[in-house]
Write a protein that holds these residues in place. Sequence first.
Motif, short mmCIF file in Angstrom:
data_model
loop_
_atom_site.label_atom_id
_atom_site.label_comp_id
_atom_site.label_asym_id
_atom_site.label_seq_id
_atom_site.Cartn_x
_atom_site.Cartn_y
_atom_site.Cartn_z
N UNK B 106 -13.94 116.51 -35.59
CA UNK B 106 -15.16 116.31 -34.80
C UNK B 106 -15.22 114.92 -34.18
N UNK B 107 -14.77 113.92 -34.93
CA UNK B 107 -14.94 112.56 -34.45
C UNK B 107 -14.13 112.27 -33.18
N UNK B 108 -13.02 112.96 -32.99
CA UNK B 108 -12.20 112.66 -31.81
C UNK B 108 -12.50 113.56 -30.60
N UNK B 109 -13.28 114.61 -30.81
CA UNK B 109 -13.73 115.47 -29.72
C UNK B 109 -12.59 115.89 -28.78
N UNK B 110 -11.56 116.47 -29.36
CA UNK B 110 -10.43 116.92 -28.54
C UNK B 110 -10.51 118.42 -28.27
N UNK B 111 -10.10 118.88 -27.08
CA UNK B 111 -10.07 120.32 -26.83
C UNK B 111 -8.82 120.92 -27.50
N UNK B 112 -8.95 121.27 -28.76
CA UNK B 112 -7.76 121.65 -29.54
C UNK B 112 -7.15 122.98 -29.11
N UNK B 113 -7.89 123.79 -28.34
CA UNK B 113 -7.33 125.06 -27.89
C UNK B 113 -6.49 124.90 -26.62
N UNK B 114 -6.47 123.72 -26.09
CA UNK B 114 -5.67 123.50 -24.87
C UNK B 114 -4.25 123.07 -25.24
N UNK B 115 -3.34 123.24 -24.29
CA UNK B 115 -1.96 122.83 -24.53
C UNK B 115 -1.85 121.30 -24.54
N UNK B 116 -1.08 120.78 -25.46
CA UNK B 116 -0.93 119.32 -25.56
C UNK B 116 -0.28 118.77 -24.28
N UNK B 117 0.54 119.60 -23.64
CA UNK B 117 1.19 119.17 -22.38
C UNK B 117 0.14 118.72 -21.36
N UNK B 118 -1.06 119.35 -21.44
CA UNK B 118 -2.11 119.02 -20.46
C UNK B 118 -2.99 117.85 -20.90
N UNK B 119 -2.77 117.32 -22.09
CA UNK B 119 -3.57 116.20 -22.59
C UNK B 119 -3.23 114.93 -21.82
N UNK B 120 -4.20 114.02 -21.75
CA UNK B 120 -3.93 112.70 -21.18
C UNK B 120 -3.20 111.87 -22.25
N UNK B 121 -2.72 110.69 -21.85
CA UNK B 121 -2.00 109.82 -22.80
C UNK B 121 -2.88 109.49 -24.00
N UNK B 122 -4.15 109.16 -23.72
CA UNK B 122 -5.07 108.81 -24.80
C UNK B 122 -5.32 109.98 -25.74
N UNK B 123 -5.46 111.17 -25.14
CA UNK B 123 -5.70 112.37 -25.97
C UNK B 123 -4.49 112.65 -26.86
N UNK B 124 -3.30 112.42 -26.31
CA UNK B 124 -2.09 112.64 -27.11
C UNK B 124 -2.04 111.67 -28.28
N UNK B 125 -2.46 110.45 -28.01
CA UNK B 125 -2.45 109.44 -29.08
C UNK B 125 -3.47 109.83 -30.16
N UNK B 126 -4.59 110.38 -29.70
CA UNK B 126 -5.62 110.77 -30.67
C UNK B 126 -5.14 111.91 -31.57
N UNK B 127 -4.47 112.89 -30.94
CA UNK B 127 -4.03 114.02 -31.78
C UNK B 127 -2.90 113.59 -32.71
N UNK B 128 -2.09 112.63 -32.26
CA UNK B 128 -1.03 112.11 -33.14
C UNK B 128 -1.67 111.42 -34.34
#
Lengths: 319, 216
Positions: B106-128
Motif C-alpha cells: 500500500x505504501x508504494x502505490x504501484x499498479x501491480x497488475x501492470x507489466x513491469x516493462x511499462x513501469x517508469x524508472x522510479x516505479x521499477x526501483x520501488x518494486x525492486x
Amino acid sequence: MVATYISLRLKQFARFYSFNGMHPLLGIPLTGVLFTLLSILLYNRIPGTNAAWVYCGLTIAAITELQNTKSNDLLKRMMTPKGFYSIKLAENLLLLLPFASIMAYQQSWLQLAAVLTFTIPYSYYSTKLPRPQIKALPSPYKGFAYEANYGFRAMFVAYLLYIALLIAGCVTGNVYILLPPFFILLFCMVASYSEMEAPIYIWMYRITATGYLARKWYTLAVNYCITFLPFLLAGLVFYIAEWQLIVLCFTAGLVALTGVMFIKYQFYGGGVITQIMQFLFCGCIMAGIAMPVIAATAILYLPFAGWRAHRNIKNILQC
Amino acid sequence: MLNIEKLNKYYGKHHVLKDLNVSFAPGQVHGIIGLNGAGKTTLFNCICGLLNYDGSISQNSIKLLKNHIGYVPTELYFFPRTRGIEYLQLIQHARGEQNIDQQVIDSFELPLDEYIDNYSTGMKRKIAFMGAMIGSSDIYILDEPFNGVDIKSNLVLKQEILKLKQQGKTVLLSSHIISSLTELCDDVYMLQDGRMDKHYTPAAYGEIEGDMMTAS
C-alpha cells in the motif's frame, strides 16, 4: 517454487507472441511445427550418425545460449543455491523437451543421454558460455552505432573463409564451387543481423520512420556491395558465361537482406522468432534462384514486413 | 556484525577492491560513498555472493550469507513480460513466505497488475525495493535506492529504511545524494581506490563534500 517459476516462464513465453501481435494459440503451434520441420530436415540432410551428433551439439548450444546472466543473478539473490538449482534444472529440462522428443523420434539414444548428462550438472552453473572476441570487418559506417557493429562487421573469420573459398572457386574452373562461399557469408550476415538496437539508437537519429528505414537500407546496401563485390567480380571475370547466375545470386542476396532488415523491425525485440522469420525469408529467396515462384511469393511478403517495421519504428520515434 | 576481512577483487588485471577490512554493526544504517567506478557495486555484489572474491565476508554464525540479504541493485533487471504482482509472488515463493506485507504494498502505490516493462524508472526501483523487503533478511543492501524515485516514495523509502534500522537490521546504503546519506546513516564510509579510505561519524559529516571534491 518450481511450479511458480515454470508457470511464470510459460506465461512469459505465451505473452511473447501477444506482444508481437500474434495470438499464442497460433504462434506456439506454428513455432512447434517450424521447429519439428527444421529438425527433421537437419536429420535428413546430414548423412549417417553425424546428424544426431550435430543435433546434440545444437541442443547443448541452445541450452547454454538461452541462459541470461542478469536473470540468473536475480534468481540467485532471491533463493538458496538449492532452490536455484531446482528451478534451473526444471527449466533446462523443459527447454530440452522438444529437442529430446526429436532425438527420441530419431532414436538417437546415445546423443540424448549425452545431452541429459550435460544438462543436469550444467543447471547448477547455468552460465552463458563465453564467446571468443573476434575481429570485426572494416566498414565505412564504423562511427554509426549498430550500422557497423552488428550485421556486417562481426564476422571477420567468416569473411576470411569466404575469400579463401572464393579463390578456390576461381581456380577450379567450376562455377558451383564459387557459390558456397557466397551463401556461407550471407548466412553469417543473416544470423548476426537479428541483433536488436535499443530504442535510443533509433530515436537518436531524429528522423522519420521512413527516413530511418531508408537510411538503414542504404547502409545495408553499401555494406552488402562492399562485402560481396569480390564475389561479383570473381564471378564475372572467371565465369563470364554464367553472368546471369552470378548477377541473380548477387541480387537475390540483396533482396534477402532487405527482407531480413524489415523483419528485424517487424518483430522488434522478438528474439528467436525474428531469427526464424529471417531465415525462412532468406531461404525462400535463395530457393528462388532455382525455383523463381518461391522467391516471387516471398517478395510479396516484403511490403507487409516493411509496413509493420515502419509502424514499430514510428512508435519508437514517438516515445 | 557483518565482517569483511582482506577482501580482494580483480577484474582481469584490474584490482578493484584492495585488502578491504571493514565491519558493519547491526541496527545501524551505514552509508557507502565513492566516485563512479570506486567499487561500491562490486563490494555489494561480493557481499551478496554474486561475484567470486578473495578474503572473507561473514556475519556471526550465518553460514550462507547471501540467503540472508535483501538487495536492491543499482542496475535493475526484471523478467520481461512479467506483471508487478507476479514478480513479488515469485520472490514470496522463493523465500518461503506465506504472504506479502500489505502495508509495504500500500505504501508504494504501484499498479501491480501492470507489466513491469511499462513501469517508469522510479516505479521499477520501488518494486525492486518491495521485493527486497519480502522475507526477513538480516542485511539489506540498497545501491542507489533513491535514483528516479518521486518525492513521496522517497519519503516512504526513508521511513522503510529507518524501520529496518529499528528492527536491528544491518543496512548498507549507497547514494550519490549526500543529504540522503547524512540524514539516514549512522556512519558513512568513503570507498576510494579499492579501499575504505575514510570513516565519517555524524559529527564529521560536514567534511564529506570537501573530501569528495578532492577525491580522485
